[in-house]
Design a protein around this motif. Structure first.
Motif, PDB file in Angstrom:
ATOM      1  N   THR A 199       0.838  -1.214   0.000  1.00  0.00           N
ATOM      2  CA  THR A 199       0.000   0.000   0.000  1.00  0.00           C
ATOM      3  C   THR A 199       0.863   1.251   0.000  1.00  0.00           C
ATOM      4  OG1 THR A 199      -1.766  -1.153   1.190  1.00  0.00           O
ATOM      5  CG2 THR A 199      -1.812   1.253   1.217  1.00  0.00           C
ATOM      6  N   GLU A 200       1.897   1.252   0.850  1.00  0.00           N
ATOM      7  CA  GLU A 200       2.786   2.408   0.911  1.00  0.00           C
ATOM      8  C   GLU A 200       3.520   2.602  -0.419  1.00  0.00           C
ATOM      9  OE1 GLU A 200       5.395   1.937   4.229  1.00  0.00           O
ATOM     10  OE2 GLU A 200       3.820   2.308   5.728  1.00  0.00           O
ATOM     11  N   PHE A 201       3.956   1.482  -1.023  1.00  0.00           N
ATOM     12  CA  PHE A 201       4.680   1.588  -2.293  1.00  0.00           C
ATOM     13  C   PHE A 201       3.745   2.056  -3.407  1.00  0.00           C
ATOM     14  CE2 PHE A 201       7.424   0.158  -5.799  1.00  0.00           C
ATOM     15  CZ  PHE A 201       8.640   0.653  -5.341  1.00  0.00           C
ATOM     16  N   PHE A 202       2.501   1.589  -3.381  1.00  0.00           N
ATOM     17  CA  PHE A 202       1.504   2.050  -4.353  1.00  0.00           C
ATOM     18  C   PHE A 202       1.346   3.563  -4.233  1.00  0.00           C
ATOM     19  CE2 PHE A 202      -2.665   3.402  -5.664  1.00  0.00           C
ATOM     20  CZ  PHE A 202      -2.922   2.682  -6.817  1.00  0.00           C
ATOM     21  N   ASN A 203       1.152   4.047  -3.006  1.00  0.00           N
ATOM     22  CA  ASN A 203       0.962   5.488  -2.800  1.00  0.00           C
ATOM     23  C   ASN A 203       2.198   6.278  -3.221  1.00  0.00           C
ATOM     24  OD1 ASN A 203      -1.602   5.044  -1.788  1.00  0.00           O
ATOM     25  ND2 ASN A 203      -0.950   5.038   0.356  1.00  0.00           N
ATOM     26  N   LEU A 204       3.368   5.704  -2.945  1.00  0.00           N
ATOM     27  CA  LEU A 204       4.616   6.359  -3.321  1.00  0.00           C
ATOM     28  C   LEU A 204       4.671   6.563  -4.842  1.00  0.00           C
ATOM     29  CD1 LEU A 204       7.288   7.130  -1.653  1.00  0.00           C
ATOM     30  CD2 LEU A 204       8.262   5.081  -2.695  1.00  0.00           C
ATOM     31  N   LEU A 205       4.416   5.499  -5.585  1.00  0.00           N
ATOM     32  CA  LEU A 205       4.465   5.581  -7.047  1.00  0.00           C
ATOM     33  C   LEU A 205       3.341   6.455  -7.601  1.00  0.00           C
ATOM     34  CD1 LEU A 205       5.378   1.918  -8.119  1.00  0.00           C
ATOM     35  CD2 LEU A 205       6.828   3.947  -8.198  1.00  0.00           C
ATOM     36  N   TYR A 206       2.172   6.351  -6.993  1.00  0.00           N
ATOM     37  CA  TYR A 206       1.030   7.133  -7.475  1.00  0.00           C
ATOM     38  C   TYR A 206       1.294   8.631  -7.321  1.00  0.00           C
ATOM     39  CZ  TYR A 206      -3.736   8.859  -8.059  1.00  0.00           C
ATOM     40  OH  TYR A 206      -4.846   9.547  -8.490  1.00  0.00           O
ATOM     41  N   VAL A 207       1.741   9.049  -6.143  1.00  0.00           N
ATOM     42  CA  VAL A 207       1.987  10.473  -5.904  1.00  0.00           C
ATOM     43  C   VAL A 207       3.154  10.971  -6.751  1.00  0.00           C
ATOM     44  CG1 VAL A 207       2.660  12.191  -4.171  1.00  0.00           C
ATOM     45  CG2 VAL A 207       0.969  10.434  -3.597  1.00  0.00           C
ATOM     46  N   LEU A 208       4.194  10.151  -6.902  1.00  0.00           N
ATOM     47  CA  LEU A 208       5.321  10.546  -7.751  1.00  0.00           C
ATOM     48  C   LEU A 208       4.843  10.824  -9.174  1.00  0.00           C
ATOM     49  CD1 LEU A 208       8.317  10.962  -8.348  1.00  0.00           C
ATOM     50  CD2 LEU A 208       8.527   8.480  -8.690  1.00  0.00           C
ATOM     51  N   ASN A 209       4.032   9.928  -9.721  1.00  0.00           N
ATOM     52  CA  ASN A 209       3.538  10.124 -11.091  1.00  0.00           C
ATOM     53  C   ASN A 209       2.554  11.271 -11.186  1.00  0.00           C
ATOM     54  OD1 ASN A 209       4.463   7.937 -13.206  1.00  0.00           O
ATOM     55  ND2 ASN A 209       4.397   6.957 -11.196  1.00  0.00           N
ATOM     56  N   GLN A 210       1.796  11.503 -10.131  1.00  0.00           N
ATOM     57  CA  GLN A 210       0.923  12.680 -10.114  1.00  0.00           C
ATOM     58  C   GLN A 210       1.763  13.955 -10.212  1.00  0.00           C
ATOM     59  OE1 GLN A 210      -1.405  13.210  -6.558  1.00  0.00           O
ATOM     60  NE2 GLN A 210      -2.492  14.998  -7.358  1.00  0.00           N
ATOM     61  N   CYS A 211       2.823  14.023  -9.423  1.00  0.00           N
ATOM     62  CA  CYS A 211       3.694  15.205  -9.449  1.00  0.00           C
ATOM     63  C   CYS A 211       4.315  15.392 -10.829  1.00  0.00           C
ATOM     64  CB  CYS A 211       4.797  15.071  -8.404  1.00  0.00           C
ATOM     65  SG  CYS A 211       4.212  15.048  -6.697  1.00  0.00           S
ATOM     66  N   ILE A 212       4.793  14.304 -11.418  1.00  0.00           N
ATOM     67  CA  ILE A 212       5.467  14.360 -12.717  1.00  0.00           C
ATOM     68  C   ILE A 212       4.512  14.819 -13.812  1.00  0.00           C
ATOM     69  CG2 ILE A 212       6.536  12.932 -14.516  1.00  0.00           C
ATOM     70  CD1 ILE A 212       7.510  11.105 -12.190  1.00  0.00           C
ATOM     71  N   ILE A 213       3.320  14.225 -13.840  1.00  0.00           N
ATOM     72  CA  ILE A 213       2.392  14.458 -14.956  1.00  0.00           C
ATOM     73  C   ILE A 213       1.577  15.727 -14.749  1.00  0.00           C
ATOM     74  CG2 ILE A 213       0.431  13.502 -16.237  1.00  0.00           C
ATOM     75  CD1 ILE A 213       1.541  10.695 -15.495  1.00  0.00           C
ATOM     76  N   GLU A 214       1.060  15.925 -13.549  1.00  0.00           N
ATOM     77  CA  GLU A 214       0.222  17.106 -13.301  1.00  0.00           C
ATOM     78  C   GLU A 214       1.033  18.395 -13.421  1.00  0.00           C
ATOM     79  OE1 GLU A 214      -2.633  18.887  -9.788  1.00  0.00           O
ATOM     80  OE2 GLU A 214      -2.424  16.701  -9.951  1.00  0.00           O
TER      81      GLU A 214
END
Length: 702
Positions: free
Chosen positions: A175-190
């Motif tokens: 769960t923590e790793f999912f959130n880590l990758l999700y937020v990282l990609n949000q920052c990159i793309i958004e």
């Protein structure tokens, strides 16, 4: 607030001492590089002096506002983000040093990870947290790849380091790793575009679940991957499925692309190639296949091509159509079949160029290069855009590169041309009122508004738009698919309609503000501005017109008597200079005038009106307008010309002429128009509306 954000703000406010505290900040700030994806850029001139730093700042703001990850994960992501794009920056000397060390500066995620690792080597082993550093290194190394996979640019296998990391540290909380990758990609793309993030965030979640689940087989099919690379073109109306199936019916072509795409990752493909047709897109890859070793190649960056194909036109980032047309013509020299077997012609002035990024050519950049003379001529055309030299510059360009422009392709004036053709909607609606029958042909369809109006007014008729320019036809085809229009389009020559349509087959043929274009641009019997081109066009139309069918004309007209004189008094100080320049540059005919006072001239009435059309359009349209003559017949001359074409086989149902509404009021602040006795006079009619009908029982005879 994140410490990194505070540091960036200090530097932007002028506190350069802050640079000493953070090496990543030094690299992002002390740089001459402006490595930015131009896809979301509105104007090249508006790119700030530190675009990568500004992008990282936006990404950090998104991270700072995130509530999904905890403090420790935020600190990790902060470290990832500040180092993730350093390979795009750095001073010239620092970049030379990185290159000597073999860092992949052209492949930014790899290069940035290498720089991060090098920086960590400057610490003693006691100061380092290797497990944390490995996570950060892995996230930098795979930085952006989820988004690039979704776009079709990289293969899913490039995400393998993330799967390996999870497997290696099997105690990683999913769960923590999912959130880590999700937020990282949000920052990159958004940080690039909130809209893009909104469009892809669900697919990002799906990819992350696959990574965490250890799924290694998730590669896209060849068709799906290329389709994603053509996303922008498809949105603009490209019929991808049909064209793909047609072109990839060649098993050899499919085999070559399958091998190539199975082992290669790409960068900036869509940003560089989205404006090229699908077949041109394939040809570019086949040329790369010939010039780069398919056994060793791993990464292809189109970044140099992306930077080269755009420039600012009137303050807006625009595809450089001079270069694009040159590339298109070069690609037309080769068929797909010739390129598949390795044949290609040598062009002395333009070629596809490979720039190696490492010694074994595993990683390369791609662009098109031009001869030095060609580059200078392209620059000259850009400089000439707002001067009377424009048309002459274009002719030089096309002669130099060995091809001719087709029909009414006006390069940078092309957009204006299509827009102008869409204007005067009320007059086009009047045309639709007089249209009859089941098959209607609009000659010189421009942007397609006449086609829309005809379709709405006559929903059961077959509406056909026609133009000689392949570029106009391609634009109409894309719009037709994009907006699901029912009308058809054909590329054809208005002077040779019998080559495209059967005799006596069309019910209505429309010339809406196109005959004067043909008169001005088509060299007929060796010369432009030849009235015979109008007569020949009308004969061509009458041949394919059905009995009972109609030809409808809306175009310019001259007034009579032609010998009348007019005086123009300019109210603005620069008006007389504009007039004298116009007289010198106008291509339609020789204009004779007499200057009466400092700001007043006397000339023939039709010469006065022809000038006033251009004066109305103003300086911006001047280079284009001096090439055209709007009026070419007086009413009596027009009637005589039509009668000579139709004889007893047709009749003129309507012939009226008028001055466009609001034209005089528009000119009032700028000029005063009088007769020779200095009495105010109305401007003469400038536009005609003509309806010709072919008599029933009248058939074409050889």
């Amino acid at each position: 607030m994140l410490e990194s954000l505070l540091s960036i703000q200090k530097v932007k406010k002028g506190d350069k001492e802050e640079l000493r505290n953070h090496r990543w900040l030094q690299y992002l700030y002390i740089t001459k590089e402006k490595n930015v994806n131009l896809e979301q850029v509105h104007s090249l001139s508006e790119i700030d002096s530190h675009p990568v730093l500004s992008y990282i700042e936006r990404a950090l703001v998104i991270l700072d506002n995130s509530t999904i990850v905890h403090t420790r994960e935020k600190q990790i992501l902060e470290e990832v983000l500040v180092w993730s794009d350093v390979a795009k920056c750095g001073s010239p000397s620092k970049r030379r040093e990185w290159s000597r060390l073999g860092f992949q500066l052209g492949i930014h995620n790899i290069g940035s990870a290498q720089i991060y690792a090098e920086e960590k080597m400057k610490l003693s082993i006691q100061e380092r947290d290797l497990e944390k550093e490995e996570l950060i290194f892995t996230l930098i190394y795979t930085h952006g790849l989820i988004g690039q996979f979704i776009r079709g640019e990289v293969r899913y296998c490039q995400l393998e380091p993330l799967i390996v990391y999870i497997y290696k540290y099997n105690k990683v909380n999913s769960t923590e790793f999912f959130n880590l990758l999700y937020v990282l990609n949000q920052c990159i793309i958004e940080a690039v575009s909130p809209q893009i993030w909104s469009d892809v965030h669900q697919e990002v979640k799906d990819v992350i679940r696959s990574i965490i689940g250890g799924i290694r087989e998730k590669e896209l099919s060849l068709k799906e991957r290329i389709k994603r690379l053509r996303n922008s073109a498809i949105k603009r109306g490209e019929n991808f499925d049909q064209v793909y199936d047609q072109l990839f019916s060649s098993l050899k072509l499919k085999e070559l692309f399958q091998i190539f795409f199975n082992k290669t990752d790409m960068w900036y493909v869509e940003s560089a190639l989205h404006d090229f047709a699908f077949e041109e897109f394939l040809k570019i890859f086949l040329l790369i296949y010939q010039k780069a070793n398919p056994l060793t190649i791993k990464q292809i960056s189109f970044e140099p091509f992306m930077k080269n194909i755009y420039y600012d036109y009137k303050g807006k980032k625009t595809v450089n159509l001079y270069k694009k047309r040159i590339i298109e013509a070069y690609l037309k020299e080769h068929t797909l079949e010739e390129l598949i077997v390795g044949r290609q012609s040598i062009n002395a002035h333009v070629e596809l160029t490979i720039i190696p990024l490492n010694t074994v050519n595993e990683n390369i950049c791609v662009t098109f290069t031009y001869s030095k003379a060609g580059e200078k001529l392209i620059e000259f055309c850009q400089e000439a855009e707002k001067s009377p030299l424009y048309e002459r510059a274009i002719i030089l360009l096309y002669d130099f590169f060995g091809f001719r422009k087709d029909g009414f392709d006006r390069l940078q004036n092309e957009t204006k041309y299509l827009t102008d053709m869409n204007n005067a909607e009320n007059h086009k609606k009047l045309i639709a009122d007089y249209a009859v029958g089941n098959i209607m042909l609009d000659i010189g369809s421009g942007g397609g508004v006449m086609l829309d109006i005809l379709s709405e007014k006559h929903p059961h008729a077959e509406i056909i738009g026609m133009d000689i320019s392949i570029n106009v036809i391609e634009a109409l085809e894309k719009r037709k698919r994009r907006e699901k229009k029912s009308w058809l389009v054909k590329q054809a020559d208005a002077l040779q309609l019998k080559e495209t349509f059967e005799l006596n087959s069309i019910d209505t043929i429309i010339y809406s503000s196109i005959l004067h274009e043909m008169y001005s641009y088509i060299p007929y019997n060796g010369k432009k501005f030849n009235r015979e081109v109008i007569i020949h066009s009308l004969k061509s139309a009458f041949d394919v017109l059905k009995p009972g069918g109609r030809i409808i004309i809306r175009d310019g007209i001259m007034t009579e008597p032609k010998e009348e004189l007019r005086q123009i008094e300019f109210k603005k100080s620069d008006g007389i200079e504009f007039f004298k320049r116009y007289v010198k540059d106008f291509k339609g005919r020789n204009i004779i005038y007499k200057q009466l006072e400092e700001n007043t001239v006397r000339l023939l009435v039709n010469d006065a009106m022809e000038f006033l059309y251009t004066y109305t359009w103003g300086e911006e349209a001047y280079p284009h307008e001096v090439q055209e003559q709007f009026g070419y017949f007086t009413p009596s001359e027009y009637k005589e010309a039509i009668q000579n074409v139709i004889g007893n086989n047709g009749e003129i149902l309507m012939f009226r002429h008028y001055l466009q509404e609001g034209y005089e009021e528009h000119l009032l602040p700028d000029v005063k128009v009088t007769d020779v006795e200095q009495k105010l006079v109305s401007l003469p009619d400038s536009t005609c509306f003509i309806v010709i009908e072919k008599r029933n029982g009248s058939h074409y005879k050889k």
